[in-house]
Design a protein around this motif. Sequence first.
Motif, PDB file in Angstrom:
ATOM      1  N   ALA A  63       0.905  -0.817  -0.213  1.00  0.00           N
ATOM      2  CA  ALA A  63       0.625  -0.111  -0.173  1.00  0.00           C
ATOM      3  C   ALA A  63       0.608   0.915  -0.062  1.00  0.00           C
ATOM      4  N   VAL A  64       2.096   1.209   0.693  1.00  0.00           N
ATOM      5  CA  VAL A  64       3.144   2.931   0.857  1.00  0.00           C
ATOM      6  C   VAL A  64       3.454   2.535  -0.607  1.00  0.00           C
ATOM      7  N   HIS A  65       3.814   1.417  -1.176  1.00  0.00           N
ATOM      8  CA  HIS A  65       4.885   1.666  -2.452  1.00  0.00           C
ATOM      9  C   HIS A  65       3.778   2.003  -3.539  1.00  0.00           C
ATOM     10  N   PHE A  66       2.272   2.170  -3.100  1.00  0.00           N
ATOM     11  CA  PHE A  66       1.600   1.802  -3.944  1.00  0.00           C
ATOM     12  C   PHE A  66       1.019   3.622  -3.934  1.00  0.00           C
ATOM     13  N   ALA A  67       0.945   3.975  -3.117  1.00  0.00           N
ATOM     14  CA  ALA A  67       0.569   5.211  -3.036  1.00  0.00           C
ATOM     15  C   ALA A  67       1.606   6.426  -3.437  1.00  0.00           C
ATOM     16  N   LYS A  68       3.085   5.760  -3.297  1.00  0.00           N
ATOM     17  CA  LYS A  68       4.324   6.730  -3.473  1.00  0.00           C
ATOM     18  C   LYS A  68       3.801   7.152  -5.253  1.00  0.00           C
ATOM     19  N   ARG A  69       3.638   5.305  -5.855  1.00  0.00           N
ATOM     20  CA  ARG A  69       4.083   5.211  -7.311  1.00  0.00           C
ATOM     21  C   ARG A  69       2.538   6.712  -7.885  1.00  0.00           C
ATOM     22  N   ALA A  70       1.072   6.479  -6.997  1.00  0.00           N
ATOM     23  CA  ALA A  70      -0.015   7.122  -7.803  1.00  0.00           C
ATOM     24  C   ALA A  70       0.524   8.414  -7.300  1.00  0.00           C
ATOM     25  N   GLU A  71       1.948   9.073  -6.565  1.00  0.00           N
ATOM     26  CA  GLU A  71       1.799  10.330  -6.106  1.00  0.00           C
ATOM     27  C   GLU A  71       0.828  10.495  -5.084  1.00  0.00           C
ATOM     28  N   LEU A  72       0.827  10.288  -4.675  1.00  0.00           N
ATOM     29  CA  LEU A  72      -0.161  10.486  -3.111  1.00  0.00           C
ATOM     30  C   LEU A  72       1.138  10.833  -1.921  1.00  0.00           C
ATOM     31  N   ASP A  73       0.169  11.717  -0.627  1.00  0.00           N
ATOM     32  CA  ASP A  73       0.419  12.249   0.302  1.00  0.00           C
ATOM     33  C   ASP A  73       0.568  10.990   0.892  1.00  0.00           C
ATOM     34  N   THR A  74       1.744  10.631   1.441  1.00  0.00           N
ATOM     35  CA  THR A  74       1.386   8.996   2.558  1.00  0.00           C
ATOM     36  C   THR A  74       1.274   9.117   3.619  1.00  0.00           C
ATOM     37  N   ASP A  75       1.220  10.470   3.923  1.00  0.00           N
ATOM     38  CA  ASP A  75       0.946  11.102   5.715  1.00  0.00           C
ATOM     39  C   ASP A  75      -1.177  10.816   5.165  1.00  0.00           C
ATOM     40  N   ALA A  76      -1.206  11.327   4.390  1.00  0.00           N
ATOM     41  CA  ALA A  76      -2.775  11.918   4.110  1.00  0.00           C
ATOM     42  C   ALA A  76      -3.231  10.530   4.059  1.00  0.00           C
ATOM     43  N   VAL A  77      -2.799  10.021   3.219  1.00  0.00           N
ATOM     44  CA  VAL A  77      -3.246   8.225   2.951  1.00  0.00           C
ATOM     45  C   VAL A  77      -3.656   7.516   4.400  1.00  0.00           C
ATOM     46  N   LEU A  78      -2.191   7.485   5.820  1.00  0.00           N
ATOM     47  CA  LEU A  78      -2.446   6.656   6.341  1.00  0.00           C
ATOM     48  C   LEU A  78      -3.200   7.281   7.284  1.00  0.00           C
ATOM     49  N   ALA A  79      -3.548   8.278   7.546  1.00  0.00           N
ATOM     50  CA  ALA A  79      -4.703   9.468   8.207  1.00  0.00           C
ATOM     51  C   ALA A  79      -6.028   8.317   7.476  1.00  0.00           C
ATOM     52  N   ALA A  80      -6.177   8.615   5.985  1.00  0.00           N
ATOM     53  CA  ALA A  80      -7.868   8.705   6.025  1.00  0.00           C
ATOM     54  C   ALA A  80      -7.908   7.317   5.590  1.00  0.00           C
ATOM     55  N   ILE A  81      -6.893   5.998   5.720  1.00  0.00           N
ATOM     56  CA  ILE A  81      -7.084   4.700   5.996  1.00  0.00           C
ATOM     57  C   ILE A  81      -6.783   3.590   7.110  1.00  0.00           C
ATOM     58  N   SER A  82      -6.393   4.481   7.705  1.00  0.00           N
ATOM     59  CA  SER A  82      -5.721   4.062   9.457  1.00  0.00           C
ATOM     60  C   SER A  82      -7.166   3.505  10.305  1.00  0.00           C
ATOM     61  N   LYS A  83      -7.496   4.329  10.331  1.00  0.00           N
ATOM     62  CA  LYS A  83      -8.954   4.104  11.490  1.00  0.00           C
ATOM     63  C   LYS A  83     -10.330   3.495  10.750  1.00  0.00           C
ATOM     64  N   GLY A  84      -9.936   2.867   9.670  1.00  0.00           N
ATOM     65  CA  GLY A  84     -10.928   1.865   9.167  1.00  0.00           C
ATOM     66  C   GLY A  84     -11.138   0.021   9.400  1.00  0.00           C
ATOM     67  N   ALA A  85     -11.231  -0.525   7.806  1.00  0.00           N
ATOM     68  CA  ALA A  85     -11.352  -2.045   7.971  1.00  0.00           C
ATOM     69  C   ALA A  85      -9.735  -2.319   7.996  1.00  0.00           C
ATOM     70  N   ALA A  86      -8.982  -1.338   6.916  1.00  0.00           N
ATOM     71  CA  ALA A  86      -7.101  -1.820   6.551  1.00  0.00           C
ATOM     72  C   ALA A  86      -6.339  -1.358   8.045  1.00  0.00           C
ATOM     73  N   GLN A  87      -7.266  -0.345   9.629  1.00  0.00           N
ATOM     74  CA  GLN A  87      -6.124  -0.520   9.596  1.00  0.00           C
ATOM     75  C   GLN A  87      -5.490  -1.785  10.996  1.00  0.00           C
ATOM     76  N   SER A  88      -4.731  -1.525  11.331  1.00  0.00           N
ATOM     77  CA  SER A  88      -3.272  -2.523  12.060  1.00  0.00           C
ATOM     78  C   SER A  88      -2.859  -2.024  13.512  1.00  0.00           C
ATOM     79  N   TRP A  89      -1.708  -2.436  14.100  1.00  0.00           N
ATOM     80  CA  TRP A  89      -0.803  -2.023  14.957  1.00  0.00           C
ATOM     81  C   TRP A  89       0.317  -1.704  13.892  1.00  0.00           C
ATOM     82  N   GLN A  90      -0.015  -2.638  12.720  1.00  0.00           N
ATOM     83  CA  GLN A  90       1.729  -2.999  11.558  1.00  0.00           C
ATOM     84  C   GLN A  90       1.546  -1.276  10.605  1.00  0.00           C
TER      85      GLN A  90
END
Length: 286
Positions: A185-212
């Motif tokens: 997911a990190v690799h894909f976000a970079k290739r898609a030229e997304l802000d990785t911090d923003a992606v984390l904030a958007a998806i880390s509280k939903g179904a994709a959330q994990s300690w990792q």
Amino acid sequence: MKTAFAGLGVMGFPMAGHLARAGHEVGVFNRSPDKARRWVEAHGGRAGATVGEACDGAELVALCVGDDGDVRQVVPQALAVMAPGGIIVDHTTTSAKVAREMAALAAESGRAFLDAPVSGGQAGAENGQLTIMVGGDPAAYDRAEPVISAYAKAVRRMGGAGTGQLTKMCNQIAIAGLVQGVAEAVHFAKRAELDTDAVLAAISKGAAQSWQMENRWPTMAEGRFDFGFAVDWMRKDLGIALDEARSNGARIAVTALVDQFYAEVQAMGGNRWDTSSLVARLEREG
């Protein structure tokens, strides 16, 4: 309780410290004597030049050593000098086979052996927030649980000898897939030229959330791996799980694939990198 702790690595050093802070008498042993001396300087207690010296008269001996071979070497030395009815609590990640062997050996001498691998990493050990999964005799568990809770947030008996190690295998199987998923997911976000911090904030509280995701996404994005649980140790753990799967017929194809990805990270020189370094392999491939 009179205790001893053998193996003062990044996990064992702070775990033994929590025992001392909880008021237990602690003797320590480490193959590198300087670590044992440093531990005594920090926490008091006593250092033994041998396993036998550290464990002499101990009612509970905790181990956090390297592998099956280390456990087979240390346990007989501890059993020979422990207090009658004493308990060995093995926090090493090993095969279930060696856990059953050591439990039988301990029983022959009127003592008990609990396989008690941990999850939570170096930070969990330092903060006394480990999760411990235990296999072995229920009466021995009841006596040991209040002691090992000094460095744990959760302790649970899973069943008879070996079940703690089998549960740890489940833990590592789950983590392997999670880390690879976060890395992709990190690799894909970079290739898609997304802000990785923003992606984390958007998806880390939903179904994709994990300690990792919450703890490793930022460092993956930055390419920092000089911390945490080493790739060499993860491959050891996954090898144990894969061996057990071949024995019990479990199909863990994703785990086998991720194990090979970790082999590629080792070939890149990442033996001591954190397990989140799976993303470095993806970045390398371009």
